[in-house]
Scaffold this active site. Structure first.
Site, PDB file in Angstrom:
ATOM      1  CG  HIS A  85      56.897  -2.766  38.526  1.00 58.04           C
ATOM      2  ND1 HIS A  85      56.397  -3.912  39.088  1.00 58.04           N
ATOM      3  CD2 HIS A  85      58.243  -2.829  38.699  1.00 58.04           C
ATOM      4  CE1 HIS A  85      57.398  -4.633  39.577  1.00 58.04           C
ATOM      5  NE2 HIS A  85      58.535  -3.989  39.356  1.00 58.04           N
ATOM      6  NE  ARG A 129      59.875  -7.406  34.541  1.00 63.44           N
ATOM      7  CZ  ARG A 129      59.990  -6.432  35.437  1.00 63.44           C
ATOM      8  NH1 ARG A 129      59.404  -6.535  36.607  1.00 63.44           N
ATOM      9  NH2 ARG A 129      60.693  -5.367  35.170  1.00 63.44           N
ATOM     10  CE  LYS A 131      57.866 -25.755  22.241  1.00 61.08           C
ATOM     11  NZ  LYS A 131      57.253 -26.268  23.479  1.00 61.08           N
ATOM     12  NE  ARG A 182      67.302  -5.929  40.941  1.00 57.52           N
ATOM     13  CZ  ARG A 182      68.520  -5.964  41.446  1.00 57.52           C
ATOM     14  NH1 ARG A 182      68.707  -5.728  42.719  1.00 57.52           N
ATOM     15  NH2 ARG A 182      69.554  -6.210  40.672  1.00 57.52           N
ATOM     16  CB  THR A 183      60.387  -8.305  40.081  1.00 55.63           C
ATOM     17  OG1 THR A 183      60.925  -7.005  39.880  1.00 55.63           O
ATOM     18  CG2 THR A 183      58.910  -8.190  40.370  1.00 55.63           C
TER      19      THR A 183
END
Ligand SMILES: [Zn+2]
Lengths: 154, 306
Positions: free
Chosen positions: B131, B103, B82, B53-54
């Site tokens: 956020h 994010r 890794k 969504r974001t």
């Protein structure tokens, strides 16, 4: 510092240097590590579990021919805010330094939040001291507070 | 604005004027969402934790303004799986991109990235921490529907203990003399540190454990959040309260005319389906507002707003 008892004798034996007094017994080796005393080659005497009227039990560290900067001293504030540094010159205590909480603590304390980036990246921790009286630190990265007593050293 | 260049890590560094200025630009983007202002710019979207969504909202914002997007949507596909450090990933990507939107599941990741990165960073969520674009779109939705941010009665409902969006709303609204109502089950009450924050900043609030027609009758904004099972230590308690914090259409009978219902989405069952057709429902438009707000935040980070 007490005027009677063994601790005074320990101080009196030093010609020049620093006597760190009123260390909580369980923090003596934290002080050794924070000040990097293992890398010093002048004589050092470490006393622990000494009886203290004020604290019950305390530790003392005597370091010959060595004085500490404000910055070095302020590091100690996060583990033992009541420590006193006695500056000795020619067998006399010329200054009693109480340590002041700094505004910021860098690279000494571990963030208590397991999901904090500082616990996963090779990086320095940074805390803002948000409450000097109560010794509360706030992680600059995850914003979580660490209270006195919960503080863990890196 | 934020200390670290033009990065947007949290809203903490923004004052009243900054917030209104950014929201003003969001309104301009809403009036004309498509342009070529990002022509020639490359924006990286680094989603170490998936959030479709974001990510879609940010990427649509870049595309509508004529920029190009590179990046990844899941850390499993990158070298960080890794064992590459975040710093190395950021340094590598900053060779290619003019702006990084990231994010991350770790708290403080965006702040750290902004310290090492030569290009600005926009925080699109760092664990339970911040956020900022979500909060800005919440504010934009309030401003747009109420015509003002000052003196609003804002009712926050549901998980007030862990809900990061409700916490950053308190901070961002401190300039606008709000009255908050905290409506939640006992186990998910607003934490003491945030109530202390309200007291220290002169923010009025009341607490409620009942969610009914009466409690919300004087609300201008009803901000719903999910009450999630995994947040409860006592599952008996969850069973007892889970249906008590669901908004049903008939609870809106006494609502003020200007009331709007917001929700950060995705919704599960905390807003009954029959509320969707109610004119008070605003959560889908709210999500759409995210596009204009993110267009403004992206252009601000690239120093393109006047
Ligand atoms: Zn932290």
């Amino acid at each position: 510092m007490e005027k009677t008892g063994k601790s005074e004798l320990l101080v009196a034996a030093l010609e020049n240097g620093t006597v760190i007094d009123h260390i909580p017994s369980d923090k003596v080796f934290d002080v050794v590590n924070l000040l990097g005393l293992t890398n010093i080659d002048t004589p050092i005497t470490i006393g622990s579990n000494l009886s203290s009227r004020k604290m019950g039990s305390k530790g003392i560290i005597k370091i010959a021919d060595r004085y500490f900067s404000e910055e070095e001293c302020s590091k100690l504030s996060v583990i033992a805010p009541n420590i006193v540094l006695n500056i000795i010159r020619d067998y006399e205590v010329v200054e009693k330094k109480r340590i002041a909480m700094p505004d910021q603590v860098r690279g000494i304390v571990k963030c208590g939040n397991p999901k904090c980036i500082t616990n996963h990246e090779p990086m320095q921790t940074v805390f803002d001291v948000v409450d000097k009286e109560n010794g509360t630190l706030r992680c600059r990265y995850c914003n979580k507070d660490i209270h006195k007593g919960e503080i863990k050293l890196l | 604005m934020d200390q670290t260049g033009r990065s947007l890590i949290s809203l903490e560094g923004l004052d009243r004027e900054d917030i209104l200025w950014l929201l003003g630009h969001a309104a301009k983007f809403e009036a004309s969402p498509n342009s070529k202002i990002l022509d020639g710019k490359i924006v990286a979207t680094l989603f170490f934790e998936p959030s479709t969504r974001t990510r879609l909202s940010f990427e649509t914002a870049v595309n509508r303004l004529g920029g190009r997007v590179i990046g990844f949507s899941d850390a499993a596909t990158t070298s960080s799986s890794k064992g590459e450090t975040l710093k190395d990933t950021i340094m590598m990507v900053s060779n290619y991109a003019d702006l990084i939107i990231m994010r991350h599941y770790l708290e403080g990741a965006a702040r750290y990235a902004s310290e090492v990165s030569p290009v600005p960073i926009i925080n699109a969520g760092d664990g339970a921490n911040q956020h900022p674009s979500q909060t800005m779109l919440d504010l934009y939705s309030m401003l747009k529907t109420q015509g003002r941010l000052d003196d609003l009665h804002i009712h926050l409902v549901g998980d007030l203990k862990y809900g990061r969006t409700v916490h950053s709303m308190l901070t961002a609204m401190r300039f606008f003399n709000p009255t908050f109502h905290f409506i939640s089950p006992d186990e998910l009450k607003m934490p003491e540190e945030y109530k202390e924050y309200c007291r220290n900043n002169g923010i009025k609030f009341e607490e409620h454990t009942r969610f009914d027609e009466e409690t919300i009758a004087d609300a201008d904004i009803l901000y719903m959040t999910r009450v999630q099972r995994e947040r409860f230590t006592d599952l008996m308690e969850y069973e007892r309260v889970k249906d008590m914090f669901i908004l049903k259409n008939d609870m809106l009978r006494s609502a003020k005319e200007n009331l709007k219902i917001l929700h950060p989405l995705p919704r599960v069952n905390e807003i009954a389906q029959d509320v969707d057709a109610n004119p008070h429902a605003y959560y889908f438009q709210q999500a759409k507002n995210g596009l204009y707000v993110r267009e403004a935040l992206i252009c601000n980070a690239l120093n393109l707003l006047k």
